[in-house]
Scaffold this active site. Sequence first.
Site, mmCIF file in Angstrom:
data_model
loop_
_atom_site.group_PDB
_atom_site.id
_atom_site.type_symbol
_atom_site.label_atom_id
_atom_site.label_comp_id
_atom_site.label_asym_id
_atom_site.label_seq_id
_atom_site.Cartn_x
_atom_site.Cartn_y
_atom_site.Cartn_z
ATOM 1 N N GLY A 1 2.991 2.339 10.858
ATOM 2 C CA GLY A 1 3.842 3.585 10.689
ATOM 3 C C GLY A 1 4.693 3.870 11.910
ATOM 4 N N HIS B 1 -9.132 1.211 4.938
ATOM 5 C CA HIS B 1 -8.130 1.407 5.781
ATOM 6 C C HIS B 1 -8.285 2.325 7.031
ATOM 7 C CE1 HIS B 1 -4.052 2.559 6.590
ATOM 8 N NE2 HIS B 1 -3.619 1.478 5.723
ATOM 9 N N SER C 1 3.802 -1.974 10.380
ATOM 10 C CA SER C 1 5.277 -2.068 10.589
ATOM 11 C C SER C 1 5.706 -3.394 10.166
ATOM 12 C CB SER C 1 5.686 -1.738 12.018
ATOM 13 O OG SER C 1 5.221 -0.322 12.156
ATOM 14 N N GLU D 1 -5.070 -4.671 10.675
ATOM 15 C CA GLU D 1 -4.032 -3.650 10.734
ATOM 16 C C GLU D 1 -4.380 -2.930 12.187
ATOM 17 O OE1 GLU D 1 -2.145 -2.743 6.977
ATOM 18 O OE2 GLU D 1 -3.854 -1.313 7.142
ATOM 19 N N LYS E 1 0.331 4.175 -0.319
ATOM 20 C CA LYS E 1 -0.365 5.486 0.366
ATOM 21 C C LYS E 1 -0.201 6.762 -0.384
ATOM 22 C CE LYS E 1 -0.166 3.083 4.644
ATOM 23 N NZ LYS E 1 0.033 3.292 6.280
ATOM 24 N N GLU F 1 -6.581 4.542 7.979
ATOM 25 C CA GLU F 1 -6.323 5.977 7.714
ATOM 26 C C GLU F 1 -7.604 6.889 6.992
ATOM 27 O OE1 GLU F 1 -2.571 5.489 5.618
ATOM 28 O OE2 GLU F 1 -1.753 5.114 7.440
ATOM 29 N N ASN G 1 0.906 -1.156 0.074
ATOM 30 C CA ASN G 1 -0.135 0.021 0.185
ATOM 31 C C ASN G 1 0.976 1.406 -0.064
ATOM 32 O OD1 ASN G 1 -1.525 2.128 0.460
ATOM 33 N ND2 ASN G 1 -2.243 1.430 2.550
HETATM 34 P P1 13P Z 1 3.249 0.610 7.751
HETATM 35 O O1 13P Z 1 3.829 -0.780 7.196
HETATM 36 O O2 13P Z 1 3.947 1.690 7.013
HETATM 37 O O3 13P Z 1 3.179 0.499 9.063
HETATM 38 O O4 13P Z 1 1.757 0.801 7.069
HETATM 39 C C1 13P Z 1 0.864 -0.347 7.206
HETATM 40 C C2 13P Z 1 -0.352 -0.329 6.472
HETATM 41 O O5 13P Z 1 -0.928 0.792 6.744
HETATM 42 C C3 13P Z 1 -0.465 -0.684 5.163
HETATM 43 O O6 13P Z 1 -2.005 -0.509 4.636
#
Ligand code: 13P
Length: 253
Positions: free
Chosen positions: A175, A97, A214, A169, A12, A99, A10
């Site tokens: 992150g 997601h 992560s 997640e 982002k 976010e 992903n």
């Molecule tokens: P990270 O791997 O940067 O922690 O992000 C995970 C994520 O949100 C994947 O959709």
Amino acid sequence: MARTKFVCGNWKMHKTQAEARELVRALAPLCAPLGGKVQVAVAPPFTALAAAAEALRGSPLELGAQDVHWEKQGAFTGAVSAPMLAEAGVKHVIVGHSERRQLFGETDETVRKKVGAVLAANLLPIVCVGETLAEREAGKTLEVVGRQLRGGLSGLQAPALAAVTVAYEPVWAIGTGKTATSAQAQEVHQALRAILRELCGAGADSIRIQYGGSVKPDNAAELMSQPDVDGALVGGASLKADDFIQIVRGALR
Ligand code: 13P
């Protein structure tokens, strides 16, 4: 039951078209020798989908999108529909997601509508669930992810559910460099699998449940060695070809 592991990057809000082309061109030849033993996809931002689609043509690398609107078309400024994504060469669509939930007002109800739209366009949803740190500390993890999963999939019957991938997640792991331990991930994945069994019986055994938060080259293999961890949804580490492909290889161990 043996499920083919599924690793999706992903991206982002990262990568211009030129950068997307470059990363896909680096990844595609690394995916070819996997011989289908791991399914691999990348989900660039909307503007880079066409460039990525062109760059991965002929390789086993698959294309995903990060969000979708539930209507096919209309006055929804800024939104993109599932048929538009299909035309751009997309196969997978990330829905719900954290976010999107935290920053853009996504709810279980909009997730449900989006999943329906994705399936109607013959695309494959990756439905994300996950608890915040406060929810985990309050002992509410299984309650929260259970509610998100049931809400996002409500109304779907067994044949449609077979097209779904679930991504667990934990919000506190995204992150932050703090990964769930493999035991923490397995506990939640097992609970999610039990809910999927309620929803679609034995069909639940073929649904992939990815872990995200992560995931890095040094923890991917251990996480994916758990019986109900069927792959990874990778953020930051999917932006570098070397890191991402090491994670993909971790799925083979
Ligand atoms: P990270 O791997 O940067 O922690 O992000 C995970 C994520 O949100 C994947 O959709």
